[in-house]
Design a protein around this motif. Structure first.
Motif, PDB file in Angstrom:
ATOM      1  N   LEU A 155       0.817  -1.231  -0.183  1.00 47.39           N
ATOM      2  CA  LEU A 155      -0.020  -0.223  -0.112  1.00 47.39           C
ATOM      3  C   LEU A 155       0.905   1.190   0.454  1.00 47.39           C
ATOM      4  CD1 LEU A 155      -2.866  -1.019   2.376  1.00 47.39           C
ATOM      5  CD2 LEU A 155      -2.645  -1.239   0.347  1.00 47.39           C
ATOM      6  N   ALA A 156       1.734   0.849  -0.135  1.00 43.25           N
ATOM      7  CA  ALA A 156       2.450   2.303  -0.110  1.00 43.25           C
ATOM      8  C   ALA A 156       2.294   3.087  -0.958  1.00 43.25           C
ATOM      9  CB  ALA A 156       4.933   2.121  -0.325  1.00 43.25           C
ATOM     10  N   ARG A 157       2.302   2.706  -2.389  1.00 45.04           N
ATOM     11  CA  ARG A 157       1.907   4.114  -3.337  1.00 45.04           C
ATOM     12  C   ARG A 157       0.866   3.392  -4.035  1.00 45.04           C
ATOM     13  NH1 ARG A 157       6.714   3.219  -2.742  1.00 45.04           N
ATOM     14  NH2 ARG A 157       7.349   1.528  -4.424  1.00 45.04           N
ATOM     15  N   VAL A 158      -0.257   3.717  -4.257  1.00 41.53           N
ATOM     16  CA  VAL A 158      -1.803   2.825  -4.822  1.00 41.53           C
ATOM     17  C   VAL A 158      -1.696   3.584  -5.590  1.00 41.53           C
ATOM     18  CG1 VAL A 158      -3.619   2.100  -3.896  1.00 41.53           C
ATOM     19  CG2 VAL A 158      -2.787   2.072  -2.809  1.00 41.53           C
ATOM     20  N   VAL A 159      -2.851   2.947  -7.302  1.00 38.10           N
ATOM     21  CA  VAL A 159      -3.458   3.677  -8.349  1.00 38.10           C
ATOM     22  C   VAL A 159      -4.269   3.143  -8.162  1.00 38.10           C
ATOM     23  CG1 VAL A 159      -3.664   3.648 -10.461  1.00 38.10           C
ATOM     24  CG2 VAL A 159      -1.115   4.056  -9.423  1.00 38.10           C
ATOM     25  N   VAL A 160      -6.037   4.014  -8.002  1.00 45.70           N
ATOM     26  CA  VAL A 160      -7.633   3.120  -8.107  1.00 45.70           C
ATOM     27  C   VAL A 160      -7.970   3.830 -10.028  1.00 45.70           C
ATOM     28  CG1 VAL A 160      -9.285   3.184  -7.553  1.00 45.70           C
ATOM     29  CG2 VAL A 160      -7.307   3.214  -6.121  1.00 45.70           C
ATOM     30  N   GLN A 161      -7.770   3.023 -10.667  1.00 42.90           N
ATOM     31  CA  GLN A 161      -8.777   2.676 -11.852  1.00 42.90           C
ATOM     32  C   GLN A 161      -9.554   2.124 -11.748  1.00 42.90           C
ATOM     33  OE1 GLN A 161      -5.918   2.168 -14.575  1.00 42.90           O
ATOM     34  NE2 GLN A 161      -5.827   4.267 -14.888  1.00 42.90           N
ATOM     35  N   GLY A 162     -11.014   2.524 -12.638  1.00 49.42           N
ATOM     36  CA  GLY A 162     -12.009   2.025 -13.147  1.00 49.42           C
ATOM     37  C   GLY A 162     -13.166   2.962 -14.099  1.00 49.42           C
ATOM     38  N   ALA A 163     -14.370   2.207 -14.415  1.00 48.51           N
ATOM     39  CA  ALA A 163     -14.786   3.342 -14.999  1.00 48.51           C
ATOM     40  C   ALA A 163     -15.293   4.632 -14.318  1.00 48.51           C
ATOM     41  CB  ALA A 163     -16.197   2.616 -15.466  1.00 48.51           C
ATOM     42  N   SER A 164     -16.034   5.645 -15.391  1.00 47.15           N
ATOM     43  CA  SER A 164     -16.332   6.682 -14.321  1.00 47.15           C
ATOM     44  C   SER A 164     -17.768   6.734 -13.796  1.00 47.15           C
ATOM     45  CB  SER A 164     -16.909   7.668 -16.030  1.00 47.15           C
ATOM     46  OG  SER A 164     -15.780   8.252 -16.259  1.00 47.15           O
ATOM     47  N   GLY A 165     -17.955   6.958 -11.734  1.00 51.52           N
ATOM     48  CA  GLY A 165     -18.864   6.326 -11.705  1.00 51.52           C
ATOM     49  C   GLY A 165     -18.487   6.041 -11.228  1.00 51.52           C
ATOM     50  N   SER A 166     -17.417   4.614 -11.090  1.00 57.63           N
ATOM     51  CA  SER A 166     -17.584   3.435 -10.401  1.00 57.63           C
ATOM     52  C   SER A 166     -17.094   3.702  -8.773  1.00 57.63           C
ATOM     53  CB  SER A 166     -16.100   2.933 -11.235  1.00 57.63           C
ATOM     54  OG  SER A 166     -15.112   2.275 -11.135  1.00 57.63           O
ATOM     55  N   GLY A 167     -16.883   4.578  -8.452  1.00 56.72           N
ATOM     56  CA  GLY A 167     -16.248   4.634  -7.013  1.00 56.72           C
ATOM     57  C   GLY A 167     -14.628   4.957  -6.754  1.00 56.72           C
ATOM     58  N   THR A 184       2.664   0.119  -6.257  1.00 56.85           N
ATOM     59  CA  THR A 184       2.985  -1.098  -5.678  1.00 56.85           C
ATOM     60  C   THR A 184       1.585  -1.774  -5.842  1.00 56.85           C
ATOM     61  OG1 THR A 184       2.140  -0.509  -3.612  1.00 56.85           O
ATOM     62  CG2 THR A 184       4.693  -1.046  -3.950  1.00 56.85           C
ATOM     63  N   THR A 185       0.609  -1.224  -5.844  1.00 60.66           N
ATOM     64  CA  THR A 185      -0.526  -1.467  -5.925  1.00 60.66           C
ATOM     65  C   THR A 185      -1.017  -0.898  -7.611  1.00 60.66           C
ATOM     66  OG1 THR A 185      -0.782  -3.003  -4.059  1.00 60.66           O
ATOM     67  CG2 THR A 185      -2.962  -2.605  -5.200  1.00 60.66           C
ATOM     68  N   ILE A 186      -1.740  -1.576  -8.016  1.00 61.88           N
ATOM     69  CA  ILE A 186      -3.355  -0.993  -8.592  1.00 61.88           C
ATOM     70  C   ILE A 186      -4.402  -1.821  -8.721  1.00 61.88           C
ATOM     71  CG2 ILE A 186      -3.584  -0.183 -11.494  1.00 61.88           C
ATOM     72  CD1 ILE A 186      -0.906  -1.086 -11.739  1.00 61.88           C
ATOM     73  N   GLU A 190      -0.164  -7.207 -18.149  1.00 58.30           N
ATOM     74  CA  GLU A 190       1.047  -7.205 -18.193  1.00 58.30           C
ATOM     75  C   GLU A 190       2.130  -6.569 -18.461  1.00 58.30           C
ATOM     76  OE1 GLU A 190      -0.589  -7.131 -22.324  1.00 58.30           O
ATOM     77  OE2 GLU A 190      -1.194  -8.752 -22.316  1.00 58.30           O
ATOM     78  N   ALA A 191       1.812  -4.892 -18.226  1.00 56.59           N
ATOM     79  CA  ALA A 191       2.738  -4.276 -17.486  1.00 56.59           C
ATOM     80  C   ALA A 191       2.993  -3.861 -16.004  1.00 56.59           C
ATOM     81  CB  ALA A 191       2.088  -2.832 -17.463  1.00 56.59           C
ATOM     82  N   VAL A 192       2.679  -4.783 -15.252  1.00 59.38           N
ATOM     83  CA  VAL A 192       3.440  -5.079 -13.686  1.00 59.38           C
ATOM     84  C   VAL A 192       3.578  -5.978 -12.491  1.00 59.38           C
ATOM     85  CG1 VAL A 192       2.760  -2.441 -13.230  1.00 59.38           C
ATOM     86  CG2 VAL A 192       1.483  -3.757 -12.140  1.00 59.38           C
ATOM     87  N   GLY A 193       2.561  -6.848 -13.783  1.00 53.10           N
ATOM     88  CA  GLY A 193       2.696  -8.265 -12.726  1.00 53.10           C
ATOM     89  C   GLY A 193       1.064  -8.142 -12.028  1.00 53.10           C
ATOM     90  N   PRO A 194       0.769  -9.428 -12.179  1.00 59.06           N
ATOM     91  CA  PRO A 194      -1.261 -10.427 -11.752  1.00 59.06           C
ATOM     92  C   PRO A 194      -0.614  -9.708 -10.367  1.00 59.06           C
ATOM     93  CG  PRO A 194       0.759 -12.380 -12.862  1.00 59.06           C
ATOM     94  CD  PRO A 194       1.136 -10.909 -13.008  1.00 59.06           C
ATOM     95  N   GLU A 195       0.784  -9.799  -9.566  1.00 60.61           N
ATOM     96  CA  GLU A 195       0.870  -9.583  -8.042  1.00 60.61           C
ATOM     97  C   GLU A 195       0.472  -8.585  -7.598  1.00 60.61           C
ATOM     98  OE1 GLU A 195       4.291  -8.879  -9.207  1.00 60.61           O
ATOM     99  OE2 GLU A 195       2.880 -10.534 -10.273  1.00 60.61           O
ATOM    100  N   ARG A 196       0.766  -7.414  -8.210  1.00 57.55           N
ATOM    101  CA  ARG A 196       0.368  -5.609  -8.007  1.00 57.55           C
ATOM    102  C   ARG A 196      -0.896  -5.708  -8.609  1.00 57.55           C
ATOM    103  NH1 ARG A 196       5.372  -3.445 -10.457  1.00 57.55           N
ATOM    104  NH2 ARG A 196       4.476  -1.671 -10.058  1.00 57.55           N
TER     105      ARG A 196
END
Length: 189
Positions: free
Chosen positions: A12-24, A91-93, A162-168
């Motif tokens: 949780l040191a560096r977290v990116v949150v993505q999703g469709a508009s309206g997903s929260g 560190t986590t997407i 593919e970019a960062v590995g499934p573990e992240r």
């Protein structure tokens, strides 16, 4: 959650949150940042300048780069123009992949409430009836969300793995997953 549940503090040191508009995205990112006591950047708030004028791309990238120079942070938003900066450092997407009916209900309700309340958004911008009724997805956030939903279900999770590995990469597919993830974040701090 479609990926391994449970999170640890290093994840949780560096977290990116993505999703469709309206997903929260922003709601979750704000809660994660508050739980961890770290800085949060909402990309929409940076990119959408007054009168919905986009920030110059070079300036946008520079400001994102400056923000992520910190050792710990949370960023939310879907701007592919800065993905090459964010994803390698994350560190986590976290990808929010809620059912289309849930996302559309949320984005429609949110849009109409913002219009009726004349809610000020980033840099004084307001959503307008004209945009909500437009047939152009570049102006209508509801159509944008409808049209981009599949990308955040199929393409973006695959590209992230593919970019960062499934573990992240963590994909949250229900409101229950989102709540469980946030509970894990709170426990991990």
């Amino acid at each position: 959650m479609s990926d391994e549940p449970g999170v640890t503090t290093p994840q949780l040191a560096r977290v990116v949150v993505q999703g469709a508009s309206g997903s929260g995205k922003t709601t979750l990112a704000t809660a994660i940042a508050a739980a961890l006591g770290v800085a949060h950047l909402e990309l929409d708030g940076l990119y959408q300048q007054a009168n919905w004028t986009p920030l110059d791309l070079d300036e946008f990238r520079a400001r994102v780069q400056e923000f992520v120079a910190q050792p710990r942070w949370v960023v939310d938003g879907n701007y592919s123009q800065v993905r090459d900066i964010l994803w390698p450092l994350a560190t986590t997407i976290v990808l929010i992949d809620l059912p289309r009916r849930v996302v559309m209900t949320r984005v429609i309700k949110r849009t109409f409430l913002r219009i009726m309340k004349r809610e000020r958004l980033w840099n004084g911008n307001r959503e307008k009836w004209r945009n909500a009724l437009s047939r152009d997805p570049m102006n209508n956030i509801i159509l944008w969300s409808w049209n981009s939903h599949a990308r955040y279900h199929d393409v973006v999770p695959r590209d992230a793995r593919e970019a960062v590995g499934p573990e992240r990469v963590i994909v949250l597919t229900s409101a229950r997953d989102v709540r469980a993830f946030l509970a894990d974040v709170t426990l991990a701090r």
